[in-house]
Structure formats: C-alpha cells, structure tokens
Scaffold this motif. Structure first.
Motif, short mmCIF file in Angstrom:
data_model
loop_
_atom_site.label_atom_id
_atom_site.label_comp_id
_atom_site.label_asym_id
_atom_site.label_seq_id
_atom_site.Cartn_x
_atom_site.Cartn_y
_atom_site.Cartn_z
N UNK A 39 0.82 -1.20 0.00
CA UNK A 39 0.00 0.00 0.00
C UNK A 39 0.86 1.26 0.00
N UNK A 40 1.97 1.23 0.72
CA UNK A 40 2.88 2.37 0.75
C UNK A 40 3.39 2.70 -0.65
N UNK A 41 3.71 1.67 -1.43
CA UNK A 41 4.25 1.89 -2.78
C UNK A 41 3.20 2.41 -3.75
N UNK B 276 3.58 6.67 -2.33
CA UNK B 276 4.77 7.44 -1.97
C UNK B 276 5.86 7.26 -3.03
N UNK B 277 5.66 7.88 -4.17
CA UNK B 277 6.64 7.80 -5.25
C UNK B 277 7.95 8.48 -4.87
N UNK B 278 7.86 9.56 -4.10
CA UNK B 278 9.06 10.30 -3.71
C UNK B 278 10.06 9.39 -2.99
N UNK B 279 9.59 8.63 -2.02
CA UNK B 279 10.49 7.76 -1.26
C UNK B 279 10.93 6.56 -2.08
N UNK B 280 10.03 6.00 -2.88
CA UNK B 280 10.36 4.78 -3.61
C UNK B 280 11.35 5.02 -4.74
N UNK B 281 11.35 6.19 -5.34
CA UNK B 281 12.27 6.37 -6.45
C UNK B 281 13.68 6.72 -5.97
N UNK C 32 0.98 3.24 7.80
CA UNK C 32 1.04 3.64 6.39
C UNK C 32 -0.33 3.74 5.74
N UNK C 33 -1.37 3.24 6.38
CA UNK C 33 -2.71 3.33 5.79
C UNK C 33 -3.76 3.13 6.87
N UNK C 34 -4.94 3.66 6.59
CA UNK C 34 -6.13 3.38 7.38
C UNK C 34 -7.04 2.52 6.51
N UNK C 35 -7.34 1.31 6.97
CA UNK C 35 -8.30 0.44 6.28
C UNK C 35 -9.67 0.71 6.91
N UNK C 36 -10.69 0.92 6.09
CA UNK C 36 -12.02 1.20 6.64
C UNK C 36 -13.09 0.36 5.96
N UNK D 83 -13.43 -2.93 0.81
CA UNK D 83 -12.96 -2.07 1.87
C UNK D 83 -12.40 -0.79 1.23
N UNK D 84 -12.05 0.17 2.06
CA UNK D 84 -11.42 1.39 1.56
C UNK D 84 -10.06 1.58 2.21
N UNK D 85 -9.16 2.21 1.46
CA UNK D 85 -7.80 2.47 1.93
C UNK D 85 -7.53 3.97 1.86
N UNK D 86 -7.07 4.51 2.98
CA UNK D 86 -6.61 5.91 3.03
C UNK D 86 -5.11 5.86 3.25
N UNK D 87 -4.33 6.44 2.33
CA UNK D 87 -2.88 6.43 2.44
C UNK D 87 -2.40 7.52 3.39
N UNK D 88 -1.58 7.14 4.35
CA UNK D 88 -0.95 8.11 5.23
C UNK D 88 0.22 8.72 4.46
N UNK D 89 0.33 10.05 4.38
CA UNK D 89 1.35 10.70 3.55
C UNK D 89 2.77 10.21 3.84
N UNK D 90 3.58 10.23 2.78
CA UNK D 90 4.99 9.89 2.91
C UNK D 90 5.20 8.45 3.34
N UNK D 91 6.24 8.25 4.16
CA UNK D 91 6.55 6.91 4.63
C UNK D 91 5.62 6.46 5.75
N UNK D 92 4.79 7.35 6.22
CA UNK D 92 3.88 7.01 7.30
C UNK D 92 4.37 7.56 8.62
N UNK D 93 3.77 7.07 9.69
CA UNK D 93 4.08 7.55 11.04
C UNK D 93 4.62 6.39 11.87
N UNK D 94 5.87 6.50 12.35
CA UNK D 94 6.41 5.43 13.21
C UNK D 94 5.70 5.42 14.55
N UNK D 95 5.44 4.23 15.06
CA UNK D 95 4.71 4.12 16.32
C UNK D 95 5.17 2.89 17.07
N UNK D 96 5.13 2.96 18.37
CA UNK D 96 5.51 1.83 19.22
C UNK D 96 4.28 1.26 19.90
#
Length: 717
Positions: free
Chosen positions: A209-211, A214-219, A292-296, A334-347
C-alpha cells in the motif's frame, strides 16, 4: 420482431483505438417478450456496471428481504430511492400483500420507486411486469430530489427503503439524498430500511500500500537518474488524497495490524444527516510499526431492533452476531486511506491521534503521533501550485525498480549510435519522456500526451531544471491530431517512436485496447524514418485457463432473487455464466488478484502476436492448450506482454502476477471440469483449442474455445 413504441437512449461511447468519444443513439424495444430490451450490440449496455454483481449478492438480498418483511407489517406509503431493477420495491409491495393471492387485494399501501437512469428504468418496468407488480408500484424516471409532493406523489412516505451506498458509504450521495427526502418526501420520524450505518477503521503497515502512493520515497532506490518527484516537489506527481476502494483480504497476510478496529462515524437513516461531521479519536497501538494506511469498512444495521446486519469488513474482523458475511462481492470493497509519505512510526501501547472528517460525499483522515517525532512528509505540495494526479497503480508502476530498469535498458539500446535523434512519445507516459531526454543530451522529444495534454506540459515544465534538461528540447503538441505531418515534426523524420503503452484516464479499458499504440503508430507512418525504432517492438496476447468461482458466481445469470424473477435482465446487464449456448458474455476488465478465489489451471500461453514494425492489420492466432492442474475452469484470463527489443529479452508483462495492471476475463457460460491427461485427477477435459482474432477497424477481440478429452480436436465454431 414484436411491435411497440421505440424510445431513444443516448450513451457515451469511446473508441478504444482512437480515444475519441461520441454520443450514440441506442434504440430500445419497449415491448419485447423475449426479454431483449436493447438491439443488437447494445444488449450488454450495462455490462460494465455493478448491477449484476449486486443482484447476485445473496447475503445482501436476504438481509434486505428479512428487514423489509420485519419492518413493513401494515399498508403504508413506501418510497424506494435508486430503485434499480425494483427489487426492494417488490419486497415492500409483497410485504403489504400485493402479489399474494391469499391476501386481500384492497390494500391501501403504495410503493413509489424513483430511478434516474433511463435504461435501468426500462429494465425495472420489464421486471415489474414479469412479476405482475407493475400496477402496484409507481415508477418515476427522476432523481429523488426531482420528485414533487402534490405533483408526483400525493403524500409523504411513511417508509424509506434504499440502497445508495458505495464502498466508502457516502460516495453515491447518501447524505444529500437523505437530507432532501427528510425535508420534502418523508413523514416525521419515518421507518427506514436500512436503519443505521456505522463506519470502522484500523491502522495498518503495508509495503504494498505504501508503494501505491509514496513515489518520492520509492524512487530514491532507482539508479536511472530520473526524478519524477524531485526534492522539494514532494507531491507534484501523486495519487489523490482520498479513500480508494480495494479488496484487502488478498493482502491480509502482507499487512501488520497496528490497532484494534475503531468506530469512526454513525449515520442514522431515520433522521436528517448533517453535511459535515468530525470525530477525534485516540488510538492505542497494538504493535510496533509504521502507520502507512487506514483500512475502513462499514456495517449496516437494517432493522430498528438491531438483529439484521450486513458488513463489508475484511475477513480478519470479528463481526456481530446475525451479520451477513462470507460471500465475495465486487460492488462493495474495503477502503484504503494512504498516510502521507513513509507514514508515522509508532511503538506498541503508544497513542496516535486520528481526526476524521466527512462532507456530503467523502471521508478523510488526519493522523499524528501524540509525542512529536521526526517530521512526516506533508500532504501539501512544495515547489509550486501544480499537481499531476494519477491512479495509485500508476504511482506504483512509476516507482517499480524492475519496470524502470527494463525501460532504461530498452531506450538506451534504441538510442545507441543516434545523433540528434527526434523522438516521439506516443502515449501519456511522462517517465519515457524524461528518460529519453536524460539518456540523449542532444535528443528532441515530442510528447503527444493524448490524455494528459496541458497537464503533461505543465508537469515537464515544473521538473525540467531538477532533471537537467531545457524545455527547448521538448514539445507537447497544443492540439490533439489524428496524424502528424512533417510540419509538426519541423521537417524532420522520427528516429524513435516509443510508448509503454499507457493512456491517461483509461483505467477501465481491456488490455488489448492499449493497441491504440499500434493504431497511432500507423497514423504516424509518413513521418517515420526508414530506420526508425518503434518501442515496444511487438505485443503478445497471452492467456491462462483459470478457476474463478467467486468472479463467475458474481456474473452468472439471474433467475429468482428472493422469490422475484429477474431472468429478463441478464443480457442487458452482461451476464456471463449459465448463458444459453447461442449467447456470449462480455469481456470483463479486472484485477485478477482482487477477484476472490482463483487458481491457474494451465501454463500461460501466447494466443497471437502484434507486429508494431508494420501498420495495424487484422491478426489471428490458434493454439492448443493442455491443463497442468485439475480443477473447475470458469474462464480464460487475457493480457498483453509488451516486447521492448528484437531479442525478446526485455518484456513488460501485465499478467495476473502483476498487481498494477488489469487483465481481461472471458468467463465460460458453463464451468468445465479439467484435469491432467492420463492421470486419475482428470475428470472430463484435458485439452482445449483456443482461437482468436483481432479486428483493427473496431478494436474488437473475438475469442473462441473448444474443450476436448482426446488428442484430436476440432476448431472452435
């Protein structure tokens, strides 16, 4: 042909080989007891819609029938909005005693059905007539907000039945439709089926889903020197910030779930909804990872008491008791909402803030960690105001290192020994234009950009400096032309004609409709140099026999649905399965990996080849296929492999193993049991003969097949 009045319907038709669109007149036969409503080639007018898949959704139909039977117990005025074939209207009429010979016919109940799409209204009238309910249901060819109290209907409706939901829930105009209905068409505190809808979400980590966004990070992993999204232009080329409908079950094992499911919005059908809503949630992480995404998804409560439910949740979600679930369907995903960029790191156990907002037609999200971390790539655009929005699949292709490497090798080899080459990019591929300019510092590139047009030009202008080329080396023709002259090429012959092929806005096209490249190559014949190189060199129509039970069942012929006969709509809706022998279903464009259960029963085989070194011509192919695996064959999957060099060493495949491209499917009228010849696993057929032809004047593909259990096979009839 039986007599009767003939009405006209206008349908927008796109010529796949030219891209030109025109409004065509479709004649309708209003009185035809054979079930044929549209003449000749227009019998599958609605084949590309989701009506058939929806009507084959038995759990949806059952849930609505149970709720309507439970809710409508006395004669009343029922309003059906977006009535389609009239299924819910007929359920409501039956619940009030109409059509039941054992019930008194003096019922004072009324059913009003409104449907805005004229071809569907024609089908509905046919269905109502076939089920002897046309006198009991008033049909209006209008949007519900066009109905006038005191003109069209004499009183407000006591009950609302409706199914105007998409995968996101709101995309078909649920909120404004309910607002107008409550204001103008319904009594105070009406009874409604459904009663309520609730949306849910879950945070996930997913490389796939990230790919897709987020073209900026992947290229940054590419070594070709091309910067489709240069530093400082983070969102100049991106997928639109929205929810995307996607079957998530096939990638369930590739996703890391980072939270428990959480409730987002609740919409009550029985009261007037607000146009704007906002909710703020604190969500506790259940795993370490990168959000990296919200599945709804949503759950529909159909009755007031909360005993009948329908859910679009993925299979890994535990559902309430009495929830209809389990059948595969394609009309709701289902629906997918992409979190911008590489996403948000979380613990694990960390809390993340989620702000959800809805308007009349969509839901959007904003997420941020409770404790500020390194800055997450913004969804806003840096470096200017222009943005080129593409599909997530196209973003994924542009960031795919294997695809870029293949294109790099092919174009580099084609440019060897060329001095000041004149190159034409025939399609809408911006990467090929940049790649050619990068590999040959003396090249001049004309990009036709038949779909992108000015958007393509603005994009090239915006990223020219960052990619080290001047705009005096590239040109985008101002007007769309059917063919170019030497005047357009500045009195020069073209050395290199290239395409992927990819045509902007053609996401729903069948694979062979990208042979538009061959058509346009033919129209450019007069400006091509004698030694011009054309990439791709050729296309190969590939196929594979497959077991596709879910897809086949979703497109099979309709008979009775909850007691109501629907066979009269099969041809118009493009039914593929259980057809009479004389009929054929339409080709379906779809992502095989999202088509429910599937299994390959044969090796991939080449049906025919298209030689782009020559002008477009009729093509034909015939091949004998052996089945490598036992199973039930539901049809053949077709795609095109694009060969980028004479040695056949560089091939861009768009087959079912590739998730970024749609394939074409030809479903069988009757499934066939197949097996391995000479083995105990063999049931009926071990071989098949496939024969196909391509008609260049129309872009049509004719595909025939004959199954056999013996070595001697006859050609298809």
């Amino acid at each position: 042909m039986s007599s009767g009045s003939t009405q006209r319907v206008f349908q927008l038709r796109v010529d796949p080989l030219t891209g030109h669109s025109e409004w065509v007149v479709i004649e309708e036969e209003e009185e035809n007891d054979g079930g044929e409503i549209f003449k000749n080639s227009q019998q599958a007018l609605l084949a590309t819609t989701s009506y058939l898949d929806m009507l084959n959704d038995s759990r949806r139909n059952r849930a609505y029938r149970e709720a309507i039977d439970k809710t409508i117990t006395n004669p009343c005025h029922v309003l059906d909005i977006g009535a389609g074939t009239g299924l819910l209207s007929m359920m409501a009429a039956r619940a009030m005693g109409y059509g039941d010979s054992t019930t008194c016919c003096n019922s004072q109940g009324t059913v009003t059905a409104c449907e805005s799409y004229l071809p569907m209204v024609k089908l509905m009238r046919k269905v109502l007539r076939f089920n002897v309910l046309e006198r009991n249901i008033r049909v209006f060819n209008k949007r519900s907000d066009e109905l006038k109290l005191g003109v069209d209907i004499t009183s407000r409706a006591d009950v609302l039945v409706s199914e105007i939901l998409d995968s996101e829930l709101l995309g078909e105009g649920l909120i404004p439709t309910l607002q107008h209905a409550h204001d103008m068409l319904l009594v105070e505190n009406p009874v409604t089926v459904p009663y309520r809808a609730t949306t849910y979400g879950q945070l996930v980590e997913s490389t796939f889903l990230w790919k897709l966004h987020d073209l900026y990070s992947n290229e940054t992993n590419a070594y070709d020197g091309i910067h489709l999204v240069p530093t400082g232009f983070d969102s100049i080329l991106s997928a639109k910030s929205q929810q995307y409908a996607l079957h998530c079950d096939p990638i369930g094992e590739e996703m890391k779930l980072l939270s428990e499911p959480f409730k987002i919005f609740e919409f009550d059908f029985w009261k007037r909804p607000d146009s704007h809503g906002e909710t703020k949630l604190l969500i506790k992480a259940t795993n370490d990872g990168q959000v990296q995404a919200v599945i709804s998804w949503w759950i529909l409560q159909l009755d007031r008491e909360g005993t009948i439910f329908y859910s679009t949740a993925p299979r890994w979600i535990s559902l309430p008791v009495n929830t209809s679930a389990g059948d595969w369907c394609d009309h709701w995903k289902q629906c997918v909402w992409f979190v911008p960029g590489k996403g948000i790191p979380i613990s694990k156990d960390e809390v993340i803030h989620l702000n959800a907002v809805h308007n009349d037609t969509s839901i959007s999200y904003n997420l941020h960690a409770q404790i500020p971390r390194t800055e997450v790539t913004s969804d806003g655009f840096k470096g200017g105001n222009f943005q080129l929005m593409l599909s997530p699949e196209r973003i994924g292709i542009y960031g795919n290192i294997e695809w870029r490497s293949a294109m790099l090798t092919a174009i580099r080899n084609a440019l060897k020994g060329r001095v000041d080459p004149l190159c034409i990019v025939a399609d809408d591929n911006v990467y090929l234009a940049l790649l050619t300019l990068h590999l040959s510092k003396t090249s001049y590139v004309i990009s036709l950009f038949p779909g992108l047009r000015d958007k393509g030009l603005q994009y090239l202008q915006a990223i020219a400096d960052a990619n080290g080329f001047s705009m005096n080396r590239v040109e985008v023709l101002e007007k769309k032309k059917t063919c170019l002259t030497m005047h357009d090429t500045h009195q020069r012959k073209v050395d290199l004609l290239i395409g992927e092929p990819f045509y902007y806005g053609n996401d729903g096209m069948l694979p062979w409709q990208n042979l538009r490249f061959w058509k346009e190559r033919t129209l450019l014949d007069s400006v091509l140099a004698e030694d011009a190189i054309i990439l791709p060199y050729k296309g190969m129509l590939k196929a594979c026999a497959m077991s596709l039970p879910d897809l086949w069942n979703s497109r099979r012929c309709l008979c009775k649905i909850e007691g109501f006969e629907h066979s009269v709509v099969n041809r118009t809706l493009g039914a593929c399965g259980e057809l009479p022998e004389s009929q054929e279903g339409p080709y379906l464009p779809c992502f095989i990996w999202q088509s429910g259960e599937y299994k390959k029963l044969s090796e991939s085989f080449t049906v025919m080849e298209f030689d782009f070194s020559k002008p477009i011509s009729k093509s034909h192919g015939k091949v004998q296929v052996e089945f490598a695996e036992p199973g039930i064959c539901h049809g053949f999957v077709l795609w095109i492999d694009w060969v980028m060099d004479l040695e056949n060493s560089i091939v861009i495949s768009t087959g079912p193993d590739k998730r970024y491209w749609k394939q074409g499917v030809k479903l069988l009228s009757k499934p066939v049991a197949v097996g391995v010849h000479g083995s105990k696993a063999m049931t009926e057929c071990c071989e098949a003969v496939i024969e196909a032809s391509f008609e260049p004047s129309s872009g049509d593909l004719i595909f025939g097949h004959v199954f056999s259990s013996g070595p001697k096979l006859q050609g298809p009839h």
